[in-house]
Scaffold this motif. Structure first.
Motif, PDB file in Angstrom:
ATOM      1  N   LYS A   1       0.774  -0.685  -0.396  1.00 17.59           N
ATOM      2  CA  LYS A   1       0.139   0.140  -0.377  1.00 17.59           C
ATOM      3  C   LYS A   1       0.877   1.471   0.185  1.00 17.59           C
ATOM      4  O   LYS A   1       2.305   1.271   0.672  1.00 17.59           O
ATOM      5  CB  LYS A   1      -1.017  -0.245   0.897  1.00 17.59           C
ATOM      6  N   VAL A   2       1.159   1.931  -0.097  1.00 24.35           N
ATOM      7  CA  VAL A   2       1.700   3.290  -0.593  1.00 24.35           C
ATOM      8  C   VAL A   2       0.302   4.754  -0.597  1.00 24.35           C
ATOM      9  O   VAL A   2      -0.746   4.323  -0.408  1.00 24.35           O
ATOM     10  CB  VAL A   2       1.974   3.752  -1.873  1.00 24.35           C
ATOM     11  N   ILE A   3       1.063   5.761   0.771  1.00 28.76           N
ATOM     12  CA  ILE A   3       0.304   7.295   0.594  1.00 28.76           C
ATOM     13  C   ILE A   3       1.135   8.323  -0.258  1.00 28.76           C
ATOM     14  O   ILE A   3       2.356   8.160  -0.256  1.00 28.76           O
ATOM     15  CB  ILE A   3       0.960   7.283   2.015  1.00 28.76           C
ATOM     16  N   VAL A   4       0.670   8.708  -1.059  1.00 30.53           N
ATOM     17  CA  VAL A   4       0.508   9.864  -1.637  1.00 30.53           C
ATOM     18  C   VAL A   4       0.243  11.311  -0.678  1.00 30.53           C
ATOM     19  O   VAL A   4      -0.612  11.249  -0.403  1.00 30.53           O
ATOM     20  CB  VAL A   4      -0.187  10.076  -2.642  1.00 30.53           C
ATOM     21  N   GLU A   5       1.272  11.943  -0.187  1.00 26.85           N
ATOM     22  CA  GLU A   5       0.921  12.907   0.350  1.00 26.85           C
ATOM     23  C   GLU A   5       1.533  14.742  -0.095  1.00 26.85           C
ATOM     24  O   GLU A   5       2.507  14.052  -0.157  1.00 26.85           O
ATOM     25  CB  GLU A   5       1.045  12.434   1.892  1.00 26.85           C
ATOM     26  N   GLN A   6       0.875  15.272   0.726  1.00 28.33           N
ATOM     27  CA  GLN A   6       1.154  16.580  -0.104  1.00 28.33           C
ATOM     28  C   GLN A   6       2.629  17.263   0.991  1.00 28.33           C
ATOM     29  O   GLN A   6       2.892  16.320   2.216  1.00 28.33           O
ATOM     30  CB  GLN A   6       0.069  17.467   1.143  1.00 28.33           C
TER      31      GLN A   6
END
Ligand code: AMP
Ligand code: GLY
Length: 435
Positions: free
Chosen positions: A187-192
């Protein structure tokens, strides 16, 4: 004074060596047991003779019963996330570590983000993906730079800070397709991407009470000036002058207390170290990550300044008694420089002879913690990991602590020895920016 305790310390790195030193100083210690062949730990404790394996936890449990272990202290995140605290606690045994359910705060960044969102805890906007195509489409749709994170445990390395969309796409492929960080990247998090100086605020939580510890600053990148890949941490200092009383109050009020409350609403009583990795943005402190344990190397400068009884503190944290404990700190700042192997973090070269350890350790107000070392048959110390040693010094000022730590580093030699030359530099040279 209660009975002296037998203590089992789980873990194998520089953080654990620092913990072992502090445990060994406690007047309440009877016998210290350790779970690693780290020579620093073996100088202070006795190696357990059973496997330390989540699939055979009953063996460690039996060991604890047999040796009347009264307190288990867990250093690293993996055993915490594997439920060691739940399994090893008993009527007669306290465990200083949060439960497996609480460890999701660190082990599942997507879950942690949801929890923060539900409690309005300030953090970077983010989305989680289990599909690389969707993550890429999202990253391409964002105008501002993003940070790509493996959602699972990746030894502090599963974070890629991106400048451009192409970099973000590449990062998502590295995490999700090439699986550079293993299953942590399912799972990946793409964040600001946020801007501002960073600081680590650690607190002890006993279920109800929160004891905020002096703030630390870590240096995560491999190279000077914050360049190169992310590492487990290349150095740290404590206290971090940027974390003013006002900021610390805000962190407690806006982040730590609401997090413990939000966990409670999920049915989770938090007991242990709650570590908030923060960025001090224009809009105030925001959470980059939570950890459920002491930082490594933050624990080294923190514990170098700790003047209390660590057994008492750990037992109080595990049993809801933090309000009864007095904690004092050496007023002098501490600075820790990590000496790493050539090739760290990708492929560290090991098995190299280390010289000068005794000379460095003999310096006043210096401690050298073993992170990745071993001894050969002749008794020489060899490198045995990416991060090899943590050299920590106290000084009247941060600048003195830094200079002393570097002086101690200069007495240690091994082939390919790599370290940052700028630990604490910004805090010393740019006090207006102070981080
Ligand atoms: P983490 O392990 O999540 O603390 O991330 C490791 C490092 O990546 C942090 O210490 C920051 O330097 C950087 N980082 C993580 N998240 C962000 C973000 N949202 N914005 C900018 N930098 C970040
Ligand atoms: N030094 C950062 C960490 O322990 O996660």
């Amino acid at each position: 004074m209660p009975e002296p305790l037998n203590v089992l310390l789980i873990g194998s790195g520089g953080r654990e060596h620092a913990l072992a030193r502090a445990l060994a100083r406690s007047p309440r210690l009877n016998k210290l047991w350790v779970t690693s062949d780290n020579p620093g730990l073996l100088q202070l404790g006795t190696r357990v003779d059973v496997p330390v394996d989540p699939r055979e936890l009953y063996r460690l449990e039996q060991f604890c019963d047999r040796h009347r272990i009264g307190l288990v202290v867990v250093g690293p995140e993996d055993p915490i996330a594997q439920g060691f605290a739940d399994k090893l606690a008993s009527e007669t045994r306290l465990v200083f570590a949060p439960s497996q359910a609480a460890a999701r705060l660190e082990a599942d960044k997507a879950w942690a983000k949801d929890l923060m969102r539900s409690a309005s805890i300030p953090t970077a906007d983010a989305r989680a993906f289990t599909s690389a195509e969707q993550a890429i489409a999202y990253a391409e749709s964002r105008e501002d730079p993003v940070v790509v994170k493996a959602a699972g445990l990746a030894k502090g390395k599963g974070v890629i800070v991106c400048d451009t969309k192409d970099e973000a796409v590449d990062a998502i492929k590295r995490v999700m397709v090439a699986r550079e960080f293993g299953d942590a990247g399912a799972k990946v998090i793409v964040e600001q991407r946020l801007k501002g100086p960073e600081v680590s605020v650690l607190a002890l939580v006993d279920g109800r009470n929160i004891l905020v510890l002096p703030a630390c600053q870590d240096h995560k990148r491999l190279g000077d000036g914050g360049t190169g890949p992310n590492t487990g941490g290349m150095g740290a200092y404590c206290p971090a002058p940027i974390a003013t009383d006002e900021i610390m109050d805000r962190v407690e009020r806006e982040i730590l207390v609401p997090t413990v409350d939000a966990l409670r609403r999920e049915g989770i009583t938090y007991r242990g170290v709650l570590y908030a990795g923060l960025m001090l943005t224009h809009a105030g402190p925001k959470v980059l990550e939570f950890n459920v344990r002491f930082g490594d190397p933050e624990a080294q400068p923190l514990l170098a300044r700790f003047q209390g009884d660590l057994i008492e503190l750990c037992a109080a944290t595990a049993s809801g008694g933090l309000h009864e404990v007095d904690v004092s700190w050496d007023p002098r700042p501490a600075c820790c420089v990590v000496l790493a192997s050539e090739g760290y973090p990708e492929s560290p070269r090991t098995g190299v002879v280390i010289e000068g350890l005794e000379e460095a350790s003999a310096m006043t107000d210096v401690v050298v913690d073993h992170a990745g070392t071993k001894r050969d048959k002749q008794g020489r110390f060899l490198t045995a990991g990416g991060r090899v040693l943590g050299v920590t010094a106290l000084g009247k000022t941060l600048s003195e602590a830094r200079d002393r730590a570097y002086e101690a580093c200069s007495r240690i030699r091994f082939d390919g020895m790599t370290y940052r030359r700028d630990i604490a530099r910004e805090a010393i040279e740019t006090p207006t920016l102070r981080a």
